[in-house]
Scaffold this motif. Structure first.
Motif, PDB file in Angstrom:
ATOM      1  N   LYS A  49      -6.265 -14.192  -4.534  1.00 48.67           N
ATOM      2  CA  LYS A  49      -5.382 -13.668  -3.483  1.00 48.67           C
ATOM      3  C   LYS A  49      -4.783 -12.339  -3.919  1.00 48.67           C
ATOM      4  CE  LYS A  49      -2.997 -14.016   0.382  1.00 48.67           C
ATOM      5  NZ  LYS A  49      -2.166 -12.819   0.281  1.00 48.67           N
ATOM      6  N   ASP A  50      -4.334 -12.251  -5.170  1.00 53.92           N
ATOM      7  CA  ASP A  50      -3.776 -10.992  -5.682  1.00 53.92           C
ATOM      8  C   ASP A  50      -4.835  -9.887  -5.663  1.00 53.92           C
ATOM      9  OD1 ASP A  50      -1.363 -12.202  -6.104  1.00 53.92           O
ATOM     10  OD2 ASP A  50      -1.688 -12.559  -8.257  1.00 53.92           O
ATOM     11  N   LEU A  51      -6.036 -10.245  -6.079  1.00 54.79           N
ATOM     12  CA  LEU A  51      -7.131  -9.272  -6.106  1.00 54.79           C
ATOM     13  C   LEU A  51      -7.445  -8.796  -4.694  1.00 54.79           C
ATOM     14  CD1 LEU A  51      -9.336  -7.777  -7.679  1.00 54.79           C
ATOM     15  CD2 LEU A  51     -10.759  -9.838  -7.520  1.00 54.79           C
ATOM     16  N   GLU A  52      -7.484  -9.732  -3.764  1.00 57.32           N
ATOM     17  CA  GLU A  52      -7.775  -9.400  -2.369  1.00 57.32           C
ATOM     18  C   GLU A  52      -6.707  -8.462  -1.799  1.00 57.32           C
ATOM     19  OE1 GLU A  52      -9.312 -11.836   1.557  1.00 57.32           O
ATOM     20  OE2 GLU A  52      -7.919 -12.810   0.183  1.00 57.32           O
ATOM     21  N   ASP A  53      -5.446  -8.752  -2.095  1.00 56.27           N
ATOM     22  CA  ASP A  53      -4.341  -7.915  -1.590  1.00 56.27           C
ATOM     23  C   ASP A  53      -4.431  -6.495  -2.155  1.00 56.27           C
ATOM     24  OD1 ASP A  53      -3.354 -10.011  -0.139  1.00 56.27           O
ATOM     25  OD2 ASP A  53      -1.804 -10.567  -1.598  1.00 56.27           O
ATOM     26  N   ASN A  54      -4.738  -6.393  -3.455  1.00 55.74           N
ATOM     27  CA  ASN A  54      -4.847  -5.069  -4.081  1.00 55.74           C
ATOM     28  C   ASN A  54      -5.991  -4.258  -3.486  1.00 55.74           C
ATOM     29  OD1 ASN A  54      -2.680  -5.419  -5.824  1.00 55.74           O
ATOM     30  ND2 ASN A  54      -3.943  -6.339  -7.427  1.00 55.74           N
ATOM     31  N   ILE A  55      -7.105  -4.921  -3.239  1.00 52.60           N
ATOM     32  CA  ILE A  55      -8.261  -4.230  -2.645  1.00 52.60           C
ATOM     33  C   ILE A  55      -7.904  -3.742  -1.242  1.00 52.60           C
ATOM     34  CG2 ILE A  55     -10.638  -4.483  -1.826  1.00 52.60           C
ATOM     35  CD1 ILE A  55     -11.036  -6.560  -4.084  1.00 52.60           C
ATOM     36  N   LYS A  56      -7.235  -4.581  -0.466  1.00 56.67           N
ATOM     37  CA  LYS A  56      -6.855  -4.204   0.907  1.00 56.67           C
ATOM     38  C   LYS A  56      -5.942  -2.973   0.899  1.00 56.67           C
ATOM     39  CE  LYS A  56      -7.243  -8.663   3.275  1.00 56.67           C
ATOM     40  NZ  LYS A  56      -6.500  -9.778   3.919  1.00 56.67           N
ATOM     41  N   LYS A  57      -4.965  -2.968  -0.021  1.00 56.25           N
ATOM     42  CA  LYS A  57      -4.033  -1.835  -0.108  1.00 56.25           C
ATOM     43  C   LYS A  57      -4.771  -0.552  -0.479  1.00 56.25           C
ATOM     44  CE  LYS A  57       0.021  -4.585  -1.443  1.00 56.25           C
ATOM     45  NZ  LYS A  57       0.929  -4.944  -2.556  1.00 56.25           N
ATOM     46  N   ASP A  58      -5.659  -0.633  -1.467  1.00 54.99           N
ATOM     47  CA  ASP A  58      -6.378   0.561  -1.909  1.00 54.99           C
ATOM     48  C   ASP A  58      -7.377   1.029  -0.859  1.00 54.99           C
ATOM     49  OD1 ASP A  58      -4.958   0.638  -4.197  1.00 54.99           O
ATOM     50  OD2 ASP A  58      -6.623   0.290  -5.576  1.00 54.99           O
ATOM     51  N   PHE A  59      -7.977   0.079  -0.132  1.00 57.04           N
ATOM     52  CA  PHE A  59      -8.912   0.458   0.921  1.00 57.04           C
ATOM     53  C   PHE A  59      -8.174   1.191   2.047  1.00 57.04           C
ATOM     54  CE2 PHE A  59     -11.744  -0.550   4.603  1.00 57.04           C
ATOM     55  CZ  PHE A  59     -12.837   0.194   4.168  1.00 57.04           C
ATOM     56  N   ALA A  60      -6.959   0.746   2.359  1.00 58.22           N
ATOM     57  CA  ALA A  60      -6.147   1.436   3.370  1.00 58.22           C
ATOM     58  C   ALA A  60      -5.802   2.848   2.899  1.00 58.22           C
ATOM     59  CB  ALA A  60      -4.877   0.637   3.659  1.00 58.22           C
ATOM     60  N   LEU A  61      -5.477   2.982   1.604  1.00 62.66           N
ATOM     61  CA  LEU A  61      -5.208   4.307   1.038  1.00 62.66           C
ATOM     62  C   LEU A  61      -6.435   5.197   1.137  1.00 62.66           C
ATOM     63  CD1 LEU A  61      -3.158   3.887  -2.276  1.00 62.66           C
ATOM     64  CD2 LEU A  61      -2.530   5.229  -0.264  1.00 62.66           C
ATOM     65  N   LEU A  62      -7.593   4.614   0.849  1.00 58.62           N
ATOM     66  CA  LEU A  62      -8.845   5.377   0.917  1.00 58.62           C
ATOM     67  C   LEU A  62      -9.073   5.917   2.321  1.00 58.62           C
ATOM     68  CD1 LEU A  62     -11.484   6.278  -0.480  1.00 58.62           C
ATOM     69  CD2 LEU A  62     -12.479   4.083   0.186  1.00 58.62           C
ATOM     70  N   LYS A  63      -8.816   5.099   3.329  1.00 63.19           N
ATOM     71  CA  LYS A  63      -8.977   5.540   4.714  1.00 63.19           C
ATOM     72  C   LYS A  63      -8.003   6.679   5.027  1.00 63.19           C
ATOM     73  CE  LYS A  63     -11.142   3.860   7.562  1.00 63.19           C
ATOM     74  NZ  LYS A  63     -12.473   4.261   8.042  1.00 63.19           N
ATOM     75  N   ASP A  64      -6.773   6.559   4.512  1.00 59.09           N
ATOM     76  CA  ASP A  64      -5.777   7.620   4.732  1.00 59.09           C
ATOM     77  C   ASP A  64      -6.245   8.928   4.095  1.00 59.09           C
ATOM     78  OD1 ASP A  64      -4.142   5.898   6.102  1.00 59.09           O
ATOM     79  OD2 ASP A  64      -2.819   5.469   4.400  1.00 59.09           O
ATOM     80  N   TYR A  65      -6.753   8.860   2.861  1.00 56.98           N
ATOM     81  CA  TYR A  65      -7.236  10.065   2.179  1.00 56.98           C
ATOM     82  C   TYR A  65      -8.438  10.662   2.915  1.00 56.98           C
ATOM     83  CZ  TYR A  65      -4.333   8.724  -1.838  1.00 56.98           C
ATOM     84  OH  TYR A  65      -3.275   8.401  -2.655  1.00 56.98           O
ATOM     85  N   GLU A  66      -9.297   9.801   3.409  1.00 59.87           N
ATOM     86  CA  GLU A  66     -10.476  10.272   4.142  1.00 59.87           C
ATOM     87  C   GLU A  66     -10.057  11.029   5.393  1.00 59.87           C
ATOM     88  OE1 GLU A  66     -14.838   8.480   5.455  1.00 59.87           O
ATOM     89  OE2 GLU A  66     -13.155   7.119   5.173  1.00 59.87           O
TER      90      GLU A  66
END
Length: 237
Positions: free
Chosen positions: A11-28
């Motif tokens: 669950k922690d791993l999943e949450d971290n991936i979701k947060k970073d993926f959202a950041l990636l979309k913002d940077y894109e």
């Protein structure tokens, strides 16, 4: 590992991936609209940090996967899909940025062809700080100067206005990519014809405009408006 601990770590791993993926979309999204080389560099460094995070997430996922017996759980499959999406996004963004850099590097190399060998280091240092739109505009103006599409009267106005802009920048402590004395020495060189001095001075225009949007100079010319008119004329012609 206890199932509850495994579930919590996943669950922690999943949450971290979701947060970073959202950041990636913002940077894109930000990179799509950004043309300032310095801010682009900042975004790209942040994206590289996300790449490092994605590698760590993959390692952690692999370690957890080894502790699973039998078929992967639905949660494991979900994390694997999210990891793949994040890696695909990073690869797509990396490929896009490489294509953009290749294009602007080609534009910069084409711009340098307007100058003599001894001037290229100075001009290169300047143009490396310009975005694609600025390099394109400056290149078009240099082409026009060489093709005698800029009148003597226009050149006689533009060069003094750039010289005055440089003095103002120096007075206000604005740092340029190269020594201001080097630039001034070249554009004031008496042995160089007026047209060539203007060609050396032209790449400085964006720095003057960046510092003070529509800089009204004592020469009576508005550089931003003049550049806009040249661009419209060249595109129209």
């Amino acid at each position: 590992m206890e199932p509850s601990n495994l579930t919590r770590r996943l669950k922690d791993l999943e949450d971290n991936i979701k947060k970073d993926f959202a950041l990636l979309k913002d940077y894109e999204d930000a990179l799509r609209d950004e043309d300032d080389p310095r801010r682009k560099g900042k975004y790209n460094r942040a994206i590289e940090q996300l790449r490092e995070s994605a590698n760590r997430y993959q390692q952690e996922y692999d370690q957890l996967h080894q502790q699973i017996t039998g078929e992967p759980t639905v949660q494991m499959q979900s994390v694997a899909i999210q990891l793949q999406q994040m890696n695909n996004g990073l690869d797509r963004l990396s490929a896009g940025q490489k294509a953009i850099y290749a294009n602007i590097n080609n534009l910069r190399q084409g711009l340098l062809a307007h100058y003599e060998a001894g001037e290229k280091n100075i001009i290169s240092a300047i143009t490396n700080q310009l975005n694609e739109s600025q390099v394109t505009t400056i290149s078009a103006l240099l082409d026009a100067i060489e093709a005698n599409q800029v009148s003597d009267a226009e050149m006689q106005k533009i060069l003094p206005s750039i010289q005055e802009g440089l003095i103002i920048l120096q007075q206000r402590g604005v740092t340029l990519p190269v020594s201001q004395e080097e630039i001034v020495e070249v554009i004031n060189a008496p042995q160089m014809d007026f047209k060539h001095r203007l060609k050396v001075a032209v790449p400085i225009i964006p720095f003057i405009l960046d510092y003070e949007g529509e800089l009204e100079l004592g020469t009576g010319i508005n550089l931003k408006e003049a550049l806009k008119q040249f661009r419209a004329r060249l595109i129209g012609g």
